[in-house]
Enzyme design. Structure first.
Site, short mmCIF file in Angstrom:
data_model
loop_
_atom_site.label_atom_id
_atom_site.label_comp_id
_atom_site.label_asym_id
_atom_site.label_seq_id
_atom_site.Cartn_x
_atom_site.Cartn_y
_atom_site.Cartn_z
N HIS A 104 0.81 -1.23 0.00
CA HIS A 104 0.00 0.00 0.00
C HIS A 104 0.84 1.27 0.00
O HIS A 104 0.32 2.34 0.32
CB HIS A 104 -0.96 -0.02 1.20
CG HIS A 104 -2.01 -1.10 1.09
ND1 HIS A 104 -2.78 -1.52 2.14
CD2 HIS A 104 -2.41 -1.84 0.02
CE1 HIS A 104 -3.61 -2.48 1.74
NE2 HIS A 104 -3.41 -2.69 0.46
N SER A 170 -6.95 -6.99 9.98
CA SER A 170 -8.37 -7.35 10.08
C SER A 170 -8.83 -8.12 8.85
O SER A 170 -9.95 -8.61 8.82
CB SER A 170 -9.22 -6.08 10.24
OG SER A 170 -9.02 -5.24 9.13
#
Ligand code: OAD
Length: 228
Positions: A104, A170
């Protein structure tokens, strides 16, 4: 040497004092995600976006790698180890890890808006007046709706895994969350997270360790060394 592929998320940096994204006091607090992490947000208010990442970049200078980052660096002695991280901090590198793929993007890099391949190291504040080769500069971060240039490479790495380890994520953001599916079927998939994602608990392939990154890694480190 066996290949150990590690996917990390914000949870591995939590013990260093960097907020995770989805915890109550997370990174986006006070900001609409699309305002600070989308091409549309950048178009609308580049100064707000730059400031948002400037604060994060400055914070990096005040935090240090924690035991989990250090243990992963140490495991390079025993494994051909690649870290695929969703994190934009530099704590894996500062802990001594040598093969880190930042899916990212990276806080300490910026790039020319007109030429995405022109990426510069950047450890200070970025302003809308900063230019390079006549182009304004933007944070080297993958925003929502943008391609992930390193995903193909990440997939290839995942296919080589003898063991696939997931730490502190997550697993809500795709395609990163699906990377473990590319690991060979006989490769164990281990997931360390202090509050593991429910979806993953339902996947019988995954061995879950519901502990913090440092506690979880400490609990399996010796075993990992033995099977190396
Ligand atoms: P999240 O904030 O979604 O998830 C953090 C995970 O870390 C949660 O599952 C927590 O339970 C866990 N956690 C918190 N503290 C922990 C600790 N001390 N030890 C172990 N686990 C802990 O962060 P990510 O999954 O990394 O994308 O988020 C993925 C992506 O969503 C980010 O890369 C970012 C965001 O949108 C972009 O910016 C493109």
């Amino acid at each position: 040497m066996k290949n150990l592929v590690v996917l990390t998320g914000a949870g591995i940096s939590a013990e260093s004092g960097i907020s995770t994204f989805r915890d109550a006091n997370g990174l986006w607090e006070g900001h609409n995600i699309m305002e600070v992490a989308s091409p549309e947000g950048w178009q609308a208010n580049p100064e707000l976006v730059n400031n948002f990442y400037n604060i994060r970049r400055a914070q990096l200078k005040t935090v240090n790698p924690n035991a989990a980052h250090l243990m992963l660096a140490e495991l390079e002695k025993y494994y051909n180890l690649t870290i695929i991280t969703q994190n934009v901090d530099n704590l894996h590198e500062r802990a001594g890890s040598n093969n880190v793929l930042h899916l990212h993007g990276e806080l300490n890099k910026v790039r020319e808006v007109n030429n995405p391949d022109s990426i510069l190291e950047w450890d200070k504040d970025l302003s809308c007046n900063d230019t390079h080769n006549g182009s304004i500069l933007r944070p080297h971060i993958v925003w929502f709706g943008e391609d992930i240039p390193l995903f193909t490479k990440a997939k290839e790495i995942a296919t080589t895994a003898h063991i696939f380890l997931i730490i502190g994520t997550s697993l809500q953001v795709y395609p990163a969350a699906g990377l473990y599916h590319y690991a060979p079927e006989n490769a164990p998939v281990i997931y360390i997270d202090s509050n593991p994602s429910q979806d993953v608990l339902e996947d019988s392939r995954i061995h879950t360790i519901a502990k913090t990154a440092s506690e979880g890694l400490a609990s399996i480190k010796q075993k990992l060394i033995e099977i190396a």
